[in-house]
Design a protein around this motif. Structure first.
Motif, PDB file in Angstrom:
ATOM      1  N   ALA A  29       0.706  -0.924  -0.188  1.00 24.55           N
ATOM      2  CA  ALA A  29      -0.199   0.018  -0.468  1.00 24.55           C
ATOM      3  C   ALA A  29       1.212   1.175   0.299  1.00 24.55           C
ATOM      4  O   ALA A  29       0.436   1.905  -0.470  1.00 24.55           O
ATOM      5  CB  ALA A  29      -0.927   0.080   0.900  1.00 24.55           C
ATOM      6  N   ALA A  30       1.569   1.003   0.688  1.00 23.27           N
ATOM      7  CA  ALA A  30       3.167   2.327   0.909  1.00 23.27           C
ATOM      8  C   ALA A  30       3.470   2.015  -0.380  1.00 23.27           C
ATOM      9  O   ALA A  30       3.578   3.460  -0.723  1.00 23.27           O
ATOM     10  CB  ALA A  30       3.996   1.964   2.071  1.00 23.27           C
ATOM     11  N   LEU A  31       4.593   1.074  -1.740  1.00 24.25           N
ATOM     12  CA  LEU A  31       4.792   1.786  -2.267  1.00 24.25           C
ATOM     13  C   LEU A  31       3.332   1.522  -3.049  1.00 24.25           C
ATOM     14  O   LEU A  31       3.833   2.605  -3.689  1.00 24.25           O
ATOM     15  CB  LEU A  31       4.847  -0.070  -2.621  1.00 24.25           C
ATOM     16  CG  LEU A  31       6.194  -0.639  -1.792  1.00 24.25           C
ATOM     17  CD1 LEU A  31       6.292  -1.788  -2.199  1.00 24.25           C
ATOM     18  CD2 LEU A  31       7.378  -0.130  -2.222  1.00 24.25           C
ATOM     19  N   ALA A  32       2.381   1.900  -3.446  1.00 20.81           N
ATOM     20  CA  ALA A  32       1.931   2.807  -4.136  1.00 20.81           C
ATOM     21  C   ALA A  32       1.479   3.375  -4.420  1.00 20.81           C
ATOM     22  O   ALA A  32       1.324   4.211  -5.401  1.00 20.81           O
ATOM     23  CB  ALA A  32       0.343   1.527  -4.459  1.00 20.81           C
ATOM     24  N   ALA A  33       1.315   4.193  -2.747  1.00 18.67           N
ATOM     25  CA  ALA A  33       0.940   5.594  -2.870  1.00 18.67           C
ATOM     26  C   ALA A  33       2.835   6.001  -3.179  1.00 18.67           C
ATOM     27  O   ALA A  33       1.973   8.007  -3.246  1.00 18.67           O
ATOM     28  CB  ALA A  33       0.747   5.886  -1.631  1.00 18.67           C
ATOM     29  N   GLY A  34       3.600   5.861  -3.320  1.00 23.98           N
ATOM     30  CA  GLY A  34       4.573   6.414  -3.780  1.00 23.98           C
ATOM     31  C   GLY A  34       5.021   6.878  -5.239  1.00 23.98           C
ATOM     32  O   GLY A  34       3.989   6.552  -5.994  1.00 23.98           O
ATOM     33  N   PRO A  35       5.719   7.913  -5.456  1.00 16.20           N
ATOM     34  CA  PRO A  35       6.875   8.104  -6.217  1.00 16.20           C
ATOM     35  C   PRO A  35       6.904   6.973  -7.560  1.00 16.20           C
ATOM     36  O   PRO A  35       8.192   6.920  -7.902  1.00 16.20           O
ATOM     37  CB  PRO A  35       7.609   9.470  -6.524  1.00 16.20           C
ATOM     38  CG  PRO A  35       7.835   8.948  -5.376  1.00 16.20           C
ATOM     39  CD  PRO A  35       6.835   8.174  -4.137  1.00 16.20           C
ATOM     40  N   VAL A  36       6.325   6.081  -7.886  1.00 17.54           N
ATOM     41  CA  VAL A  36       7.055   4.749  -8.448  1.00 17.54           C
ATOM     42  C   VAL A  36       6.548   4.761  -9.929  1.00 17.54           C
ATOM     43  O   VAL A  36       7.286   4.224 -10.434  1.00 17.54           O
ATOM     44  CB  VAL A  36       6.358   4.061  -7.906  1.00 17.54           C
ATOM     45  CG1 VAL A  36       6.625   3.500  -7.012  1.00 17.54           C
ATOM     46  CG2 VAL A  36       5.224   3.758  -7.650  1.00 17.54           C
ATOM     47  N   ARG A  37       5.633   5.460 -10.542  1.00 16.73           N
ATOM     48  CA  ARG A  37       5.045   4.952 -12.109  1.00 16.73           C
ATOM     49  C   ARG A  37       6.290   5.517 -12.653  1.00 16.73           C
ATOM     50  O   ARG A  37       7.098   6.855 -12.548  1.00 16.73           O
ATOM     51  CB  ARG A  37       4.543   6.672 -12.840  1.00 16.73           C
ATOM     52  CG  ARG A  37       4.111   6.678 -13.955  1.00 16.73           C
ATOM     53  CD  ARG A  37       2.242   6.671 -13.960  1.00 16.73           C
ATOM     54  NE  ARG A  37       1.323   6.586 -13.413  1.00 16.73           N
ATOM     55  CZ  ARG A  37       0.895   4.994 -13.818  1.00 16.73           C
ATOM     56  NH1 ARG A  37       1.071   4.678 -14.615  1.00 16.73           N
ATOM     57  NH2 ARG A  37      -0.221   4.580 -13.340  1.00 16.73           N
ATOM     58  N   ASP A  38       6.404   4.208 -13.777  1.00 18.20           N
ATOM     59  CA  ASP A  38       8.171   4.904 -14.254  1.00 18.20           C
ATOM     60  C   ASP A  38       9.026   4.442 -13.565  1.00 18.20           C
ATOM     61  O   ASP A  38      10.215   5.529 -14.671  1.00 18.20           O
ATOM     62  CB  ASP A  38       7.232   5.780 -15.481  1.00 18.20           C
ATOM     63  CG  ASP A  38       6.591   5.834 -16.350  1.00 18.20           C
ATOM     64  OD1 ASP A  38       5.972   4.601 -16.844  1.00 18.20           O
ATOM     65  OD2 ASP A  38       6.079   7.160 -16.443  1.00 18.20           O
TER      66      ASP A  38
END
Length: 473
Positions: free
Chosen positions: A130-139
């Motif tokens: 959940a915390a990962l998905a909410a972070g600046p991870v796109r691309d």
């Protein structure tokens, strides 16, 4: 002592037939001796050993007196999988105009030949999905420590649009062991395709993380840590081969007399990781005696007792799941299929790795605090059969590491009640010792505590299958 307490105790003893142990260590050992034998080659799904394990459990369920219970009315709920195995991998990091290779990287990808280059990095430490998905991870390439909940993290990152994931493995894992353990992935047909995923030893982490390596490794384990951008870019490549195969959950049931479309579900995964050491190793088979031939044995013996006993008002289902070791895939497939039927699972009791403690251990829970009504029933039932109770929540760190997570995330109340998680030092001694290694075999396990857990599950299934004792929402 007054007469009233004596009479009360007598009534309790008379109403609790499981006080006298009915499932013995030898009963469990007989199953483990077969399932964890070299003939079964570690019970990896899609192999001859995996097929033997499926057939053994199916026959044991039938012999116990269960009825077929899969959503389509058969014993087997088939699950189609595709394995992705690494042929070759490479990686490098570019920082301040200088490119450094990452030797020993092991990677798998979405295509037979998957490559990325010039992609920015984010360090996420030990954050959950959940915390990962909410972070600046796109691309971005997301760098994480290797730990619990790996499959849930990858699923979250894939949905959030991450370009790739890199797990930093402990320094104790040698390169050959890293490739054997992580040079492959499995995806269920129709689910989210895995992204490019790489594994790197701790020794290479400094080159990947750069000057911030020591600081990041320390702060990344903090509860309030948030993902941070890293300097530099990453290039990764993965050449893989793909193989499609079918495995199965084995499902049996005892129909309820009053509300048959409400059910208590007992689960245990029959699979393990198969041949787990390179050619030439003295012992190549990870037999999985504790993990989870022991849980499968409990499931079978509990089914025997309950099928021969008085029927309950709710149905009781038993599912021996496949592909738990590949990311709780079988349990997730079963939970998804049940959601499309009238059957309502009111509670899941998962059984996993029960043969690592002796008799006399308190009953602890994975999932304590999430379902107070179930907690109360577990505690009262355990005490009624003479077990002590460990009421702390430290075992909840294992929630995402067992099949109950696949049920829980779909809204099914799921717990794991066992003596195996009452002593975390013993548990971690197992996880850091024989876990997923060839010496998790029949010669190195203690089934005395597992037999006590088996009797506990007989009593728990009866309690939860009684709407008067457990009125589900």
């Amino acid at each position: 002592m007054t007469l009233r307490p004596i009479l009360g105790l007598a009534a309790l003893l008379c109403s609790t037939p499981v006080l006298a142990q009915s499932i013995t260590p030898q009963m469990l050992r007989d199953h483990v001796a077969v399932l964890a034998s070299d003939t079964y080659e570690g019970r990896e799904p899609g192999t001859a050993g995996g097929d033997r394990a499926e057939a053994y459990v199916l026959q044991a369920f039938a012999d116990a007196g269960l009825k077929p219970g899969a959503p389509d009315g058969r014993w087997r709920q088939e699950v189609s999988l595709t394995s992705v195995r690494s042929v070759s991998s490479s990686g490098s990091v570019t920082r301040d105009g200088r490119t450094t290779s990452l030797p020993g990287v092991v990677a798998t990808g979405k295509m037979p030949d998957t490559r990325i280059a010039g992609v920015g990095m984010v360090y996420a430490g030990g954050l959950d999905g959940a915390a990962l998905a909410a972070g600046p991870v796109r691309d971005k390439v997301v760098v994480m420590t290797l730990g619990p909940g790996r499959s849930a993290k990858l699923e979250a990152l894939a949905r959030a649009g991450a370009a790739a994931a890199i797990f930093v493995a402990p320094a104790t894992l040698k390169e050959a062991e890293l490739r054997e353990a992580f040079g492959h992935a499995t995806v269920r047909d129709g689910s989210v395709e895995p992204m490019l995923v790489a594994y790197l030893s701790e020794a290479q982490a400094a080159a990947l993380l750069g000057p911030q390596a020591a600081t990041l490794t320390k702060v990344g384990a903090a509860k309030d840590f948030r993902a941070v951008a890293l300097d530099g870019t990453v290039a990764l490549s993965a050449v893989t081969v793909r193989n499609r195969y079918t495995t199965a959950n084995i499902v049996g049931m005892i129909p309820g007399t009053a509300t048959p479309n409400e059910a208590v579900l007992l689960s245990a995964h029959w699979d393990h990781i198969g041949i787990c050491r390179p050619e030439g190793a003295p012992d190549r088979i990870c037999n999985g005696a504790a993990d989870n031939a022991s849980g499968t044995a409990i499931l079978i013996e509990v089914a025997k007792v309950l099928a021969k006993g008085p029927p309950s008002k709710r149905s009781i289902y038993f599912v021996a799941t496949t592909a738990e070791e590949k990311g709780l895939i079988g349990a997730d497939a079963y939970a998804a299929a049940v959601a499309e039927t009238p059957l309502k699972i009111v509670a899941n009791l998962n059984i996993d790795t029960a043969a690592i403690v002796p008799t006399g251990m308190p009953v602890a829970m994975v999932g304590r605090g999430n379902h107070p009504k179930i907690d109360a029933i577990v505690d009262a039932t355990a005490r009624a059969i003479g077990r002590k109770v460990d009421t702390d929540t430290e075992a909840n760190i294992m929630v995402q590491r067992q099949d109950g997570w696949a049920f829980g995330k779909r809204g099914i109340p799921a717990v794991m009640a066992t003596g195996s998680v009452s002593d975390m030092k013993r548990l971690f001694a197992y996880l850091e010792g024989p876990y997923h290694k060839p010496n998790d075999d029949l010669a190195h396990i203690d089934l005395s505590g597992a037999a006590e857990d088996a009797d506990l599950h007989v009593a728990l299934a009866r309690a939860l299958a009684d709407p008067a004792r457990y009125p589900a929402n």
